[in-house]
Design a protein around this motif. Structure first.
Motif, PDB file in Angstrom:
ATOM      1  N   PRO A  14       7.371  -2.430   6.548  1.00  0.00           N
ATOM      2  CA  PRO A  14       7.226  -3.632   7.731  1.00  0.00           C
ATOM      3  C   PRO A  14       5.725  -4.089   7.637  1.00  0.00           C
ATOM      4  CG  PRO A  14       7.049  -1.328   8.674  1.00  0.00           C
ATOM      5  CD  PRO A  14       7.413  -1.138   7.042  1.00  0.00           C
ATOM      6  N   PHE A  15       4.815  -3.742   6.984  1.00  0.00           N
ATOM      7  CA  PHE A  15       3.663  -4.291   6.959  1.00  0.00           C
ATOM      8  C   PHE A  15       2.978  -4.077   5.406  1.00  0.00           C
ATOM      9  CE2 PHE A  15      -1.206  -3.983   7.508  1.00  0.00           C
ATOM     10  CZ  PHE A  15      -1.323  -5.570   7.982  1.00  0.00           C
ATOM     11  N   VAL A  16       2.624  -5.433   4.891  1.00  0.00           N
ATOM     12  CA  VAL A  16       2.069  -5.242   3.403  1.00  0.00           C
ATOM     13  C   VAL A  16       0.941  -6.350   3.310  1.00  0.00           C
ATOM     14  CG1 VAL A  16       3.773  -6.606   2.279  1.00  0.00           C
ATOM     15  CG2 VAL A  16       2.284  -5.220   0.866  1.00  0.00           C
ATOM     16  N   GLU A  17      -0.114  -6.065   2.923  1.00  0.00           N
ATOM     17  CA  GLU A  17      -1.068  -6.989   2.568  1.00  0.00           C
ATOM     18  C   GLU A  17      -2.229  -6.877   1.258  1.00  0.00           C
ATOM     19  OE1 GLU A  17      -3.944  -6.874   6.035  1.00  0.00           O
ATOM     20  OE2 GLU A  17      -4.376  -4.856   5.729  1.00  0.00           O
ATOM     21  N   LEU A  18      -2.912  -7.657   0.838  1.00  0.00           N
ATOM     22  CA  LEU A  18      -3.639  -7.755  -0.175  1.00  0.00           C
ATOM     23  C   LEU A  18      -5.099  -8.113   0.706  1.00  0.00           C
ATOM     24  CD1 LEU A  18      -2.072 -10.222  -2.799  1.00  0.00           C
ATOM     25  CD2 LEU A  18      -1.927  -7.553  -2.792  1.00  0.00           C
ATOM     26  N   ALA A  19      -5.730  -6.876   0.739  1.00  0.00           N
ATOM     27  CA  ALA A  19      -7.019  -6.914   1.621  1.00  0.00           C
ATOM     28  C   ALA A  19      -7.955  -5.688   1.159  1.00  0.00           C
ATOM     29  CB  ALA A  19      -6.770  -7.129   3.051  1.00  0.00           C
ATOM     30  N   ASP A  20      -9.381  -6.026   1.376  1.00  0.00           N
ATOM     31  CA  ASP A  20     -10.288  -5.153   1.293  1.00  0.00           C
ATOM     32  C   ASP A  20     -10.241  -4.679  -0.250  1.00  0.00           C
ATOM     33  OD1 ASP A  20     -10.848  -5.155   4.210  1.00  0.00           O
ATOM     34  OD2 ASP A  20      -9.519  -3.665   4.628  1.00  0.00           O
ATOM     35  N   GLY A  21      -9.885  -5.156  -1.040  1.00  0.00           N
ATOM     36  CA  GLY A  21      -9.928  -4.802  -2.616  1.00  0.00           C
ATOM     37  C   GLY A  21      -8.810  -3.764  -3.015  1.00  0.00           C
ATOM     38  N   ARG A  22      -7.605  -3.945  -1.862  1.00  0.00           N
ATOM     39  CA  ARG A  22      -6.481  -2.949  -2.129  1.00  0.00           C
ATOM     40  C   ARG A  22      -5.098  -3.789  -1.732  1.00  0.00           C
ATOM     41  NH1 ARG A  22     -10.099   0.109   1.010  1.00  0.00           N
ATOM     42  NH2 ARG A  22      -9.158  -0.434   2.899  1.00  0.00           N
ATOM     43  N   LEU A  23      -4.248  -3.151  -2.476  1.00  0.00           N
ATOM     44  CA  LEU A  23      -2.782  -3.564  -1.856  1.00  0.00           C
ATOM     45  C   LEU A  23      -2.379  -2.335  -1.063  1.00  0.00           C
ATOM     46  CD1 LEU A  23       0.429  -4.735  -1.833  1.00  0.00           C
ATOM     47  CD2 LEU A  23       0.587  -3.125  -3.860  1.00  0.00           C
ATOM     48  N   GLN A  24      -2.160  -2.944   0.277  1.00  0.00           N
ATOM     49  CA  GLN A  24      -2.245  -1.907   1.187  1.00  0.00           C
ATOM     50  C   GLN A  24      -0.932  -2.164   2.350  1.00  0.00           C
ATOM     51  OE1 GLN A  24      -5.998  -1.586   2.464  1.00  0.00           O
ATOM     52  NE2 GLN A  24      -6.055  -3.390   3.929  1.00  0.00           N
ATOM     53  N   GLY A  25      -0.534  -1.268   2.898  1.00  0.00           N
ATOM     54  CA  GLY A  25       0.785  -1.392   3.931  1.00  0.00           C
ATOM     55  C   GLY A  25       1.260  -0.289   4.666  1.00  0.00           C
ATOM     56  N   VAL A  26       2.070  -0.246   5.434  1.00  0.00           N
ATOM     57  CA  VAL A  26       2.699   0.638   5.899  1.00  0.00           C
ATOM     58  C   VAL A  26       4.199   0.900   5.614  1.00  0.00           C
ATOM     59  CG1 VAL A  26       3.457   1.432   8.402  1.00  0.00           C
ATOM     60  CG2 VAL A  26       1.457   0.280   8.183  1.00  0.00           C
ATOM     61  N   VAL A  27       4.911   1.908   5.414  1.00  0.00           N
ATOM     62  CA  VAL A  27       5.965   2.133   4.549  1.00  0.00           C
ATOM     63  C   VAL A  27       6.825   3.101   5.584  1.00  0.00           C
ATOM     64  CG1 VAL A  27       7.426   2.708   2.646  1.00  0.00           C
ATOM     65  CG2 VAL A  27       5.148   1.730   2.279  1.00  0.00           C
ATOM     66  N   SER A  28       8.165   2.769   5.964  1.00  0.00           N
ATOM     67  CA  SER A  28       8.780   3.693   6.663  1.00  0.00           C
ATOM     68  C   SER A  28       9.272   4.803   6.054  1.00  0.00           C
ATOM     69  CB  SER A  28      10.014   3.028   7.241  1.00  0.00           C
ATOM     70  OG  SER A  28       9.824   1.792   7.953  1.00  0.00           O
ATOM     71  N   SER A  29       9.375   6.091   6.824  1.00  0.00           N
ATOM     72  CA  SER A  29       9.888   7.103   6.297  1.00  0.00           C
ATOM     73  C   SER A  29      11.376   7.334   5.899  1.00  0.00           C
ATOM     74  CB  SER A  29       9.463   8.445   7.111  1.00  0.00           C
ATOM     75  OG  SER A  29      10.264   9.344   6.682  1.00  0.00           O
ATOM     76  N   GLY A  30      11.759   7.657   4.929  1.00  0.00           N
ATOM     77  CA  GLY A  30      13.360   7.740   4.745  1.00  0.00           C
ATOM     78  C   GLY A  30      13.921   8.723   5.628  1.00  0.00           C
ATOM     79  N   SER A  31      13.193   9.769   6.016  1.00  0.00           N
ATOM     80  CA  SER A  31      13.998  10.846   6.386  1.00  0.00           C
ATOM     81  C   SER A  31      13.758  11.112   7.988  1.00  0.00           C
ATOM     82  CB  SER A  31      13.518  12.139   5.947  1.00  0.00           C
ATOM     83  OG  SER A  31      11.877  12.278   6.113  1.00  0.00           O
ATOM     84  N   ASP A  32      12.543  10.430   8.732  1.00  0.00           N
ATOM     85  CA  ASP A  32      12.262  10.626   9.947  1.00  0.00           C
ATOM     86  C   ASP A  32      11.984   9.154  10.517  1.00  0.00           C
ATOM     87  OD1 ASP A  32      11.233  10.958  12.622  1.00  0.00           O
ATOM     88  OD2 ASP A  32       9.737  12.514  12.002  1.00  0.00           O
ATOM     89  N   ILE A  33      12.958   8.685  11.402  1.00  0.00           N
ATOM     90  CA  ILE A  33      12.496   7.292  12.009  1.00  0.00           C
ATOM     91  C   ILE A  33      11.120   7.079  13.010  1.00  0.00           C
ATOM     92  CG2 ILE A  33      13.680   7.743  14.176  1.00  0.00           C
ATOM     93  CD1 ILE A  33      15.084   4.832  13.729  1.00  0.00           C
ATOM     94  N   GLN A  34      10.761   7.914  13.102  1.00  0.00           N
ATOM     95  CA  GLN A  34       9.192   8.049  14.166  1.00  0.00           C
ATOM     96  C   GLN A  34       7.973   8.234  12.789  1.00  0.00           C
ATOM     97  OE1 GLN A  34       9.301  10.372  17.294  1.00  0.00           O
ATOM     98  NE2 GLN A  34      10.903   9.181  18.483  1.00  0.00           N
ATOM     99  N   ARG A  35       8.425   8.459  11.683  1.00  0.00           N
ATOM    100  CA  ARG A  35       7.162   8.555  10.811  1.00  0.00           C
ATOM    101  C   ARG A  35       7.083   7.298   9.958  1.00  0.00           C
ATOM    102  NH1 ARG A  35       7.959  13.287   7.579  1.00  0.00           N
ATOM    103  NH2 ARG A  35       7.895  14.608   9.556  1.00  0.00           N
TER     104      ARG A  35
END
Length: 156
Positions: A14-35
């Motif tokens: 849901p979230f990906v960015e090129l910032a702070d000298g990194r490729l960084q983001g948030v990736v959903s868990s495949g096994s737990d919808i709340q993680r």
């Protein structure tokens, strides 16, 4: 603001960015919808980190990139294009038809090491701030906290 290279689905990453000298983001868990996992890869040395939103290390980090980081790279390529991601991370890739798998292969060949997880808190915080904008009622009035955005032109 740069338009995405291609539209992407936000369910897995849901979230990906090129910032702070990194490729960084948030990736959903495949096994737990709340993680979710906060993943990042540093430019130049390709140091990586991946942990849950509760700061627990990813179980897939066993001396190399986990599936969350691979998904992050794939979605970054969809969002920004392979050339821009490679240039930002300082990855040398050959061929005009290179893709996310070629980026991961080139970074893996450099033998990256695990990195600091201190970036996870700021990345997750930025993600939550972006989510808060989705909860606002649609209005045409400017938002004071976004006054620094340059005005956009209407495309004819």
């Amino acid at each position: 603001m740069i338009a995405p290279a291609r539209p992407r689905k936000l369910a897995k990453v849901p979230f990906v960015e090129l910032a702070d000298g990194r490729l960084q983001g948030v990736v959903s868990s495949g096994s737990d919808i709340q993680r979710v996992y906060v993943s990042s890869v540093a430019a130049k040395d390709f140091a990586y980190t991946c942990s849950t939103n509760n700061n627990r290390p990813c179980g897939g980090l066993r001396g190399g990139y986990c599936n969350h980081i691979r998904a992050l790279v794939t979605e970054a390529v969809v969002q920004y294009g392979v050339e821009r991601v490679a240039r930002y991370l300082r990855v040398e890739i050959a061929g005009a038809d290179a893709g996310a798998a070629d980026l991961v292969t080139a970074m893996t060949a450099a033998r990256p090491s695990g990195g600091e997880s201190s970036a996870a808190a700021s990345v997750f915080s930025r993600f939550l701030r972006h989510l808060a904008y989705l909860e606002l009622a649609p209005v045409t009035a400017p938002l004071p906290e976004m006054h620094w955005f340059p005005p956009t032109r209407a495309v004819a």
